[in-house]
Design an enzyme around this catalytic site. Structure first.
Site, PDB file in Angstrom:
ATOM      1  N   CYS A  14     -31.404 100.991  46.491  1.00 29.95           N
ATOM      2  CA  CYS A  14     -31.647  99.805  48.319  1.00 29.95           C
ATOM      3  C   CYS A  14     -32.965 100.049  48.745  1.00 29.95           C
ATOM      4  CB  CYS A  14     -30.202 100.009  48.869  1.00 29.95           C
ATOM      5  SG  CYS A  14     -30.024 101.634  49.502  1.00 29.95           S
ATOM      6  N   ASP A  57     -29.750  91.854  52.648  1.00 31.88           N
ATOM      7  CA  ASP A  57     -28.887  92.898  52.047  1.00 31.88           C
ATOM      8  C   ASP A  57     -28.159  92.437  50.881  1.00 31.88           C
ATOM      9  OD1 ASP A  57     -27.120  94.815  51.224  1.00 31.88           O
ATOM     10  OD2 ASP A  57     -26.110  94.921  52.829  1.00 31.88           O
ATOM     11  N   HIS A  74     -28.164 103.286  53.724  1.00 29.84           N
ATOM     12  CA  HIS A  74     -28.639 102.203  53.138  1.00 29.84           C
ATOM     13  C   HIS A  74     -29.752 101.691  53.657  1.00 29.84           C
ATOM     14  CE1 HIS A  74     -27.246  98.389  50.543  1.00 29.84           C
ATOM     15  NE2 HIS A  74     -27.492  97.816  51.859  1.00 29.84           N
TER      16      HIS A  74
END
Length: 190
Positions: A23, A84, A71
């Protein structure tokens, strides 16, 4: 009759590069997107002291909550949106919607998220990852690495875990769930 897309719209739409389980690199790539560079942008690292942060609405969770050690997402302003690429609800989302759908304030206190908010241009200039956090003891990758080159100079030490560690001072500002919710429910950059 189906409306044909205006070619200028296609040029402005950001590419959403995604390599599952990377991520931070997905967000670094997103920060480079010409369609977003004129907006105020912040990179947001989500973690906690336990490095066990439950999140809902994540592709890797396959319909159930998943516990991430960390994250990373992109927060853009005017309008306030979260980008996201791992979220099942689509991207971008209104920031407060993302927050309400991905986190539940009823989880035990040690597992509530903290948010390290770093200005995107500072992040893209300083971030370096050698991807060692994704290697097994024998040197093989736990998950396939992205197709693009590693981020940062080859002689730069990885600083990923300095961004992730919300218990120590580093770049940006660390906010609690309540403080981050207050920030993204408003309209002014903090």
């Amino acid at each position: 009759m189906k409306r044909r897309a205006d070619p200028r719209e296609e040029l402005r739409a950001p590419r959403l590069l995604r390599q599952p389980f990377y991520c931070e690199e997905n967000v670094w790539q997103l920060c480079q997107e010409p369609a977003l560079v004129d907006r105020k942008r912040d990179v947001v690292f989500v973690s906690n002291a336990e490095r066990a942060c439950p999140m809902w609405s994540q592709k890797a969770g396959r319909g159930k909550p998943i516990v991430w050690d960390y994250h990373v997402v992109l927060l853009t302003w005017d309008p306030l949106e979260i980008w996201d690429v791992d979220c099942t609800l689509g991207t971008p989302l209104p920031a407060i919607t993302w927050l309400e759908q991905c986190f539940h304030p009823s989880v035990p206190a040690p597992y509530l998220p903290s948010f390290r908010v770093v200005e995107a241009d500072l992040f893209t200039r300083t971030f370096a990852s050698d991807r060692s956090h994704m290697r097994l003891p024998d040197g093989t990758f736990q998950k396939p690495p992205p197709p693009w080159p590693r981020i940062g100079a080859s002689d730069s030490p990885s600083n990923l875990m300095s961004f992730v560690d919300v218990t120590r001072p580093f770049l940006g500002e660390v906010l609690s769930l309540a403080a981050f919710a207050a920030r993204v429910s408003g309209s002014r950059p903090g």
